[in-house]
Design a protein around this motif. Structure first.
Motif, PDB file in Angstrom:
ATOM      1  N   ILE A 334      53.945  73.581 -11.858  1.00 53.23           N
ATOM      2  CA  ILE A 334      54.244  72.335 -12.582  1.00 53.23           C
ATOM      3  C   ILE A 334      53.545  71.159 -11.925  1.00 53.23           C
ATOM      4  O   ILE A 334      52.974  70.288 -12.603  1.00 53.23           O
ATOM      5  N   THR A 335      53.551  71.115 -10.589  1.00 55.16           N
ATOM      6  CA  THR A 335      52.893  70.023  -9.858  1.00 55.16           C
ATOM      7  C   THR A 335      51.391  70.025 -10.108  1.00 55.16           C
ATOM      8  O   THR A 335      50.783  68.966 -10.345  1.00 55.16           O
ATOM      9  N   LEU A 336      50.781  71.197 -10.071  1.00 53.03           N
ATOM     10  CA  LEU A 336      49.339  71.304 -10.307  1.00 53.03           C
ATOM     11  C   LEU A 336      48.990  70.856 -11.724  1.00 53.03           C
ATOM     12  O   LEU A 336      48.025  70.094 -11.927  1.00 53.03           O
ATOM     13  N   ALA A 337      49.771  71.318 -12.696  1.00 55.30           N
ATOM     14  CA  ALA A 337      49.508  70.923 -14.082  1.00 55.30           C
ATOM     15  C   ALA A 337      49.693  69.422 -14.270  1.00 55.30           C
ATOM     16  O   ALA A 337      48.911  68.770 -14.978  1.00 55.30           O
ATOM     17  N   THR A 338      50.716  68.860 -13.636  1.00 50.76           N
ATOM     18  CA  THR A 338      50.954  67.416 -13.723  1.00 50.76           C
ATOM     19  C   THR A 338      49.799  66.633 -13.116  1.00 50.76           C
ATOM     20  O   THR A 338      49.363  65.601 -13.658  1.00 50.76           O
ATOM     21  N   PHE A 339      49.261  67.118 -11.993  1.00 52.49           N
ATOM     22  CA  PHE A 339      48.134  66.460 -11.330  1.00 52.49           C
ATOM     23  C   PHE A 339      46.903  66.453 -12.233  1.00 52.49           C
ATOM     24  O   PHE A 339      46.235  65.421 -12.404  1.00 52.49           O
ATOM     25  N   VAL A 340      46.604  67.605 -12.833  1.00 51.72           N
ATOM     26  CA  VAL A 340      45.447  67.697 -13.730  1.00 51.72           C
ATOM     27  C   VAL A 340      45.648  66.801 -14.954  1.00 51.72           C
ATOM     28  O   VAL A 340      44.726  66.093 -15.383  1.00 51.72           O
ATOM     29  N   ALA A 341      46.868  66.803 -15.497  1.00 50.10           N
ATOM     30  CA  ALA A 341      47.160  65.960 -16.653  1.00 50.10           C
ATOM     31  C   ALA A 341      46.993  64.484 -16.309  1.00 50.10           C
ATOM     32  O   ALA A 341      46.458  63.702 -17.114  1.00 50.10           O
ATOM     33  N   ALA A 342      47.426  64.094 -15.110  1.00 46.68           N
ATOM     34  CA  ALA A 342      47.293  62.698 -14.689  1.00 46.68           C
ATOM     35  C   ALA A 342      45.830  62.287 -14.590  1.00 46.68           C
ATOM     36  O   ALA A 342      45.444  61.182 -15.001  1.00 46.68           O
ATOM     37  N   ILE A 343      44.997  63.176 -14.058  1.00 50.99           N
ATOM     38  CA  ILE A 343      43.557  62.882 -13.965  1.00 50.99           C
ATOM     39  C   ILE A 343      42.961  62.677 -15.361  1.00 50.99           C
ATOM     40  O   ILE A 343      42.180  61.744 -15.596  1.00 50.99           O
ATOM     41  N   LEU A 345      44.502  61.723 -18.099  1.00 53.26           N
ATOM     42  CA  LEU A 345      44.999  60.492 -18.703  1.00 53.26           C
ATOM     43  C   LEU A 345      44.378  59.249 -18.064  1.00 53.26           C
ATOM     44  O   LEU A 345      44.031  58.289 -18.763  1.00 53.26           O
ATOM     45  N   VAL A 346      44.217  59.289 -16.744  1.00 52.97           N
ATOM     46  CA  VAL A 346      43.645  58.129 -16.041  1.00 52.97           C
ATOM     47  C   VAL A 346      42.189  57.927 -16.444  1.00 52.97           C
ATOM     48  O   VAL A 346      41.713  56.794 -16.567  1.00 52.97           O
ATOM     49  N   THR A 347      41.467  59.018 -16.656  1.00 51.56           N
ATOM     50  CA  THR A 347      40.039  58.930 -16.964  1.00 51.56           C
ATOM     51  C   THR A 347      39.753  58.983 -18.463  1.00 51.56           C
ATOM     52  O   THR A 347      38.610  59.208 -18.867  1.00 51.56           O
TER      53      THR A 347
END
Length: 374
Positions: A334-343, A345-347
């Motif tokens: 879940i943490t890994l998926a959240t990190f990728v999703a955040a990248i 969204l930010v970009t």
């Protein structure tokens, strides 16, 4: 177990949300591009009709839950890995502006995770082929042909009539056809998340029988409606402007064909891709007015994304399933998926020029640091 089950339900609703804004274009792209309705009113109407459509039937939910993978192979880890894979693929293709299938992403993710957990023997190949693959291959072809036929009929009716009189009429008619697409989209797509959550509940409490509770129906419908309201404007632009530039009569033809096919397949419980269907219908309506109307390069990019969706989601689902077997693996996935999703969204507003500018700034800072050190 209860904490993991709650996590799976939350992640499933997050996927349903991304499904909503990823597939907003299916319902409103043609109506917005022809100026039949304003964008804000379009997304509001589509979200309400998506919500209402989710309560009509549960046949698609049953197919997703019981017709793709052997129920005995479904665990909470398998469901979690599959949903995370589908969510990431939705975000990646949204970032690229590609109208891919959320349905295929979800099914591919679950198939990949289940195969890693229990072997390929647990995949119901007959059900996968006859209930998913073949209907989804047929849907865009039927959409293409149906929209083309409807458009030819319309052209026969409005022949020798001024477009200044005819097109405003079809703009008003698009309010009905576009609303029908939004309603049938809810009937088809929201049920896939319902089926997955019902699977998770069954995996967490195997002593119970398969059942889709009312709270699952309402929460899935609400998550999709909220995602639809926020809207995936990148994909709306692709379907509404980059694929074919439609006029109101062509938009009406594409929407009528799409909604008819979605309603029919939902009746039989086929979890087809609404994205494939509406894309085929838009192309069919455009081709009826001339091959030059279709932007074939965009069509090629969409076809490539379609072909990659299920295998790529399956590969990501397999990787996520492997991660869940590590210590604290579910939290790590879940943490890994959240990190990728955040990248992502930010970009989301970055372009190649933005990347080049950032690289130039980093080089400048690096050179400045070297100069100060010297």
């Amino acid at each position: 177990m209860d904490v993991l089950l709650i996590s799976v339900v939350v992640v499933a609703l997050a996927f349903d949300f991304t499904n909503g804004f990823h597939d907003t274009a299916n319902a409103i792209a043609t109506s917005v591009s022809t100026r039949a309705v304003s964008p804000k009113l379009a997304v509001f109407g589509a979200s309400v009709l998506n919500f209402a459509g989710a309560f009509v039937s549960l046949k698609v939910a049953a197919t997703v839950a019981k017709g793709i993978v052997a129920p005995g192979a479904i665990t909470l880890h398998v469901v979690l890995a599959g949903i995370l894979a589908a969510t990431l693929w939705n975000l990646i293709t949204w970032r690229c502006g590609l109208p891919t299938s959320s349905s295929h992403a979800l099914i591919g993710g679950v198939v990949g995770s289940a195969a890693v957990a229990s072997g390929w023997k647990v995949v119901k190949w007959h059900g996968l082929t006859h209930s998913v693959v073949l209907p989804s291959l047929a849907a865009p072809v039927l959409g293409f042909a149906s929209a083309g036929i409807v458009m030819l009929i319309i052209r026969g009716i409005i022949r020798n009539r001024s477009s200044d009189i005819v097109e405003p009429i079809f703009r008003r008619m698009q309010l009905i056809s576009g609303g029908f697409v939004a309603f049938t989209h809810g009937t088809n797509d929201a049920q896939k998340t319902m089926g997955i959550i019902a699977l998770a509940l069954l995996a967490g409490h195997p002593e119970k029988s398969f059942h889709v509770p009312l709270w699952v129906i309402s929460s899935s419908a609400s998550a999709m409606a909220l995602g639809t309201y926020i809207g995936g404007w990148r994909i709306i632009n692709t379907l509404g402007n980059k694929l074919v530039k439609l006029n109101p009569s062509e938009g009406f033809a594409a929407e009528t064909a799409t909604a008819s096919i979605l309603g029919l397949t939902a009746h039989f419980g086929f979890p087809i891709s609404t994205t494939h269907t509406v894309s085929g219908s838009i192309m069919g309506a455009g081709v009826a007015s001339g091959l030059a109307k279709v932007r074939w390069k965009t069509s090629r990019d969409i076809l490539i994304a379609w072909a990659l969706t299920m295998p790529c989601a399956a590969a990501v689902g397999a990787g996520m399933e492997a991660i869940t077997h590590l210590p604290a693996g579910s939290s790590l996935a879940i943490t890994l998926a959240t990190f990728v999703a955040a990248i992502i969204l930010v970009t989301r507003h970055w372009t190649w020029e933005t990347t080049a500018q950032l690289r130039a700034r980093l080089n400048f800072i690096q050179q400045a640091l070297k100069t100060n050190i010297k």
